[in-house]
Design an enzyme around this catalytic site. Structure first.
Site, mmCIF file in Angstrom:
data_model
loop_
_atom_site.group_PDB
_atom_site.id
_atom_site.type_symbol
_atom_site.label_atom_id
_atom_site.label_comp_id
_atom_site.label_asym_id
_atom_site.label_seq_id
_atom_site.Cartn_x
_atom_site.Cartn_y
_atom_site.Cartn_z
ATOM 1 N N CYS A 45 -5.567 -3.440 2.202
ATOM 2 C CA CYS A 45 -5.333 -3.509 3.646
ATOM 3 C C CYS A 45 -6.603 -3.633 4.474
ATOM 4 O O CYS A 45 -7.157 -4.704 4.615
ATOM 5 C CB CYS A 45 -4.508 -2.304 4.092
ATOM 6 S SG CYS A 45 -3.692 -2.559 5.708
ATOM 7 N N LYS A 85 -9.137 3.141 -2.486
ATOM 8 C CA LYS A 85 -9.487 2.357 -1.300
ATOM 9 C C LYS A 85 -10.892 2.728 -0.841
ATOM 10 O O LYS A 85 -11.258 3.905 -0.787
ATOM 11 C CB LYS A 85 -8.470 2.638 -0.197
ATOM 12 C CG LYS A 85 -8.538 1.700 1.006
ATOM 13 C CD LYS A 85 -7.374 1.949 1.952
ATOM 14 C CE LYS A 85 -7.363 1.006 3.144
ATOM 15 N NZ LYS A 85 -6.209 1.239 4.033
ATOM 16 N N SER A 119 21.053 0.409 33.912
ATOM 17 C CA SER A 119 20.874 0.514 35.362
ATOM 18 C C SER A 119 21.122 -0.779 36.115
ATOM 19 O O SER A 119 21.245 -0.766 37.339
ATOM 20 C CB SER A 119 19.443 0.976 35.661
ATOM 21 O OG SER A 119 18.515 -0.046 35.321
ATOM 22 N N GLY A 120 21.149 -1.892 35.415
ATOM 23 C CA GLY A 120 21.213 -3.177 36.099
ATOM 24 C C GLY A 120 19.839 -3.758 36.356
ATOM 25 O O GLY A 120 19.719 -4.836 36.934
ATOM 26 N N GLU A 175 0.839 -1.194 0.000
ATOM 27 C CA GLU A 175 0.000 0.000 0.000
ATOM 28 C C GLU A 175 0.880 1.253 0.000
ATOM 29 O O GLU A 175 1.863 1.338 0.734
ATOM 30 C CB GLU A 175 -0.885 -0.032 1.247
ATOM 31 C CG GLU A 175 -1.881 1.086 1.363
ATOM 32 C CD GLU A 175 -2.785 0.929 2.586
ATOM 33 O OE1 GLU A 175 -3.773 1.672 2.687
ATOM 34 O OE2 GLU A 175 -2.492 0.051 3.427
#
Length: 717
Positions: A175, A114, A359-360, A45
């Site tokens: 679509c 469409k 940051s862990g 599209e």
């Protein structure tokens, strides 16, 4: 041998407003389709412009350049002797239309607008286009001179029509029309269409492919037919990743399926099918009765055959075999979708790489693993000989003097383009620092580690000098406002430091190109929904790959990546308690995300789904949760949780107006820029709360007061 025909559909990595690049990829797909023996090629599209042009579709230049590119395509020598279906915007009668243009040998056969536009969630097609509201009607379109002088045509058909070749009949969907209850494929099939094409611009969401495949297979299983589905694939320049998966389906069976996640710019999918199989499949009496009542369509004649002629018969030429649908598990989707999106964004943005404050914790860990997955996909594409990826990775990673360099491991790529940093304070723990360091080393990132307490102290000293007030954390006797302010200053300074490091690390490392790094955010969808983040803190970034992914899914993804990517360090992230580490750790207190939020991540996922997807307000959500959670919580507990959620959701909604652009992956994303449009100053939900309170009192009067009570034991009047 029946009527055998080879058909082609494709997935293209188009880029909004990249007219020349998009045109080249379209021509390459036609070239590949012809090389495979196809007589019909279907494309995505709006492939000439790219789907995500948004308000550029309101500009006249977009339509002018579309016709200029179309002229280049229709006149190209490689685009002859094949029926071509191209997606592009068209202006007609001073309206704008989302169209398909079908041509053959420098002649336009039909411009098909469409009919049903996508206009919810991520889509705003009604803002830019007009739907064609006259089924089975056709009128004249007066052709632009730049194309007319090539085709020799002054006007061409515009509207809802079918195309009849010498041997079959073709109908077109676009679509959204596949997703509607009464899609065009239903009357088309009854009117004798045997080949359906669908040009799509369908984005990736977790678990969405199953819906798409079910719709296509069901459409052709009911009425028979050959269905060609084309889609865009890649980052179009926005939050969405279009996930390809072009396919060809015959009578409900898949005979060809392309990749869902790929770094290929052009992927063509072909299959050989027998039109006679459709005719045999449609032999039921009930279908015949319905077909006899179908109103006729305008049929436009195309004087060619799509199938092979008898004199061209080849004993080895046979229909393609049926395939089982290929799906990725959600954990793979998280690994691949955002990874491909990040690669497209990086290679097209001109940036030198990515930076993240590591940051862990599990969120920044997940984002880093997605970048690691991106690097793995890049190396895989290099090994497969993908020329575009090789060109891009050399430009991004290689030294200027080394034009032959190629990576052999994902760590080589990662070290040159991915930068991580642990920004610690006196509130940080050794465990999170060690986790960040080990993870960065295992994936190959360039890692820095430092504390910035002196910066925080300097900022707070300014405040104390001006106000003569020294704020304290709550564990030291401070108020809630003091506690929050002391946490926020740490979070916001991390954002400032992130952009400082992102700007200068390439210079420090003497990386080629001179560009800075794109800063990655790592707030998950549940934290965004709850507002559990500081405005303009480390959540403020250039991109957020996990901003629309739930904490529950992220944990599953990390567990999957631990085994699939052989990263045992991820076990430590999975077992760690989620914490912001913005408050002092004492012998009796460690900050916890879920304790701070007053709700679990699993509960947030439920609230998010019911709010957005199920479209429930506070009262309706409370009623639904009575059924969902009634065996676990009492009505009062459900009421309190619902009220707590909506209170925090509403007071934090303003944070979504500045939310970092997030990869879209989840239907309940609260992303404010387009997906979830709501005000950010909310009144109290007073009336809904009163109704809930009345309901709680009613159920308590009936004896439903405990969380574990079975609802069936409570009798209503």
């Amino acid at each position: 041998m029946g009527h055998l025909v080879t058909l082609a559909t494709c997935s293209l990595n188009q880029w909004a407003l990249d007219f020349e690049g998009n045109c080249e990829r379209i021509i390459e797909s036609i070239r590949k389709a012809k090389a495979a023996g196809a007589t019909l090629r279907v494309g995505p599209e709006l492939e000439i412009t790219g789907y995500g042009c948004l308000d550029a579709f309101l500009e006249g230049d977009t339509y002018l350049h579309s016709w200029e590119m179309f002229a280049r395509i229709i006149d190209h020598p490689d685009c002859q002797d094949i029926v071509v279906d191209v997606g592009m915007p068209v202006r007609h009668r001073d309206c704008k239309w989302n169209c398909r243009v079908i041509f053959y040998n420098r002649k336009i056969i039909l411009i098909r607008p469409k009919m049903w536009l996508a206009n919810d969630g991520n889509y705003r097609e009604m803002r830019h286009f007009t739907p064609w509201q006259r089924p089975r009607e056709v009128e004249d379109y007066y052709l632009e001179q730049i194309v007319g002088k090539i085709t020799g045509q002054y006007k061409v058909p515009f509207g809802d029509a079918l195309i009849s070749t010498r041997d079959t009949c073709l109908g077109l969907e676009t679509c959204e029309e596949l997703f509607t209850p009464n899609g065009p494929h239903i009357p088309y099939g009854l009117a004798g269409v045997e080949i359906f094409s669908n040009s799509s611009g369908s984005h990736h969401e977790l678990r969405k492919l199953d819906t798409r495949i079910n719709l296509i297979t069901q459409a052709t299983k009911l009425s028979g037919g050959i269905y060609l589905y084309a889609n865009q694939q890649g980052c179009d320049g926005d939050r969405l990743y279009y996930d390809g998966c072009a396919m060809i389906v015959v009578n409900g069976n898949i005979v060809a399926q392309g990749s869902q996640f790929s770094l290929n710019d052009v992927e063509v999918v072909t299959a050989t099918v027998d039109i006679e199989e459709v005719r045999t499949y449609r032999s039921s009496a009930s279908r015949g009765m319905q077909a006899s009542m179908q109103s006729p369509y305008v049929r436009l004649d195309l004087d060619t055959r799509l199938s092979r002629r008898d004199e061209d018969a080849d004993p080895g030429y046979a229909p393609s075999e049926t395939l089982k649908p290929r799906y990725h598990v959600p954990e793979e989707e998280i690994a691949l979708g955002p990874a491909c999106w990040l690669w497209d964004y990086l290679r097209r943005s001109g940036a030198a790489g990515y930076f993240i404050p590591l940051s862990g914790g599990i969120d920044s860990c997940a984002t880093s693993i997605i970048v690691h997955s991106m690097c793995r996909e890049v190396v895989k594409a290099v090994q497969e000989g993908n020329e575009q990826v090789i060109k891009d990775v050399r430009r991004l990673c290689a030294e200027p003097a080394d034009s032959t360099w190629l990576p052999t491991t994902s760590q080589e790529v990662c070290n040159r383009i991915f930068h991580t940093s642990y920004m610690g304070t006196q509130n940080s723990s050794k465990e999170t620092r060690d986790r960040a360091k080990v993870l960065a080393a295992e994936i190959g990132a360039y890692h820095t580690d430092f504390n910035f307490d002196t910066v925080i102290t300097a900022m707070m000293n300014v405040f104390t000098i001006v106000t003569n007030f020294q704020p304290k954390f709550k564990v030291h006797g401070g108020t809630r406002a003091e506690n929050q302010a002391l946490q926020n200053i740490q979070a916001r300074l991390r954002m400032v430091l992130s952009y400082l490091f992102a700007s200068l690390l390439p210079t420090v490392r003497q990386r080629p190109g001179g560009g800075g790094l794109l800063v990655l955010g790592s707030s998950n969808v549940d934290e965004c929904l709850r507002g559990y983040l500081t405005k303009y803190d480390a959540s403020s970034a250039d991109l957020n790959p996990i901003g629309s992914i739930s904490k529950v899914d992220l944990k599953k993804f990390i567990a999957w990546a631990r085994d699939s990517f052989d990263l045992p360090i991820l076990d430590d992230f999975l077992t760690a308690t989620p914490t912001a580490e913005l408050e002092p750790i004492t012998a009796t207190y460690v900050q916890s995300d879920e304790a701070d939020m007053g709700v679990t991540y699993a509960e947030l996922s439920v609230f998010g789904y019911l709010r957005k997807v199920a479209k429930l307000g506070p009262w309706s959500m409370y009623e639904r949760l009575l059924h969902m959670w009634g065996n676990e919580y009492s009505p009062r507990e459900i009421y309190e949780k619902t009220r707590h959620f909506f209170y925090n959701y509403s007071i934090n909604r303003h944070k979504m107006t500045v939310l970092t652009p997030s990869y879209h992956a989840e239907q309940y994303s609260p992303e404010d820029n387009r997906h979830d449009l709501r005000q950010f100053l909310y009144p109290s939900f007073s009336w809904a709360y009163k109704k809930m309170e009345d309901s709680v009192q009613y159920w308590e009067s009936k004896g439903w007061t405990t969380g574990k009570a079975q609802k069936k034991s409570v009798k209503a009047d």
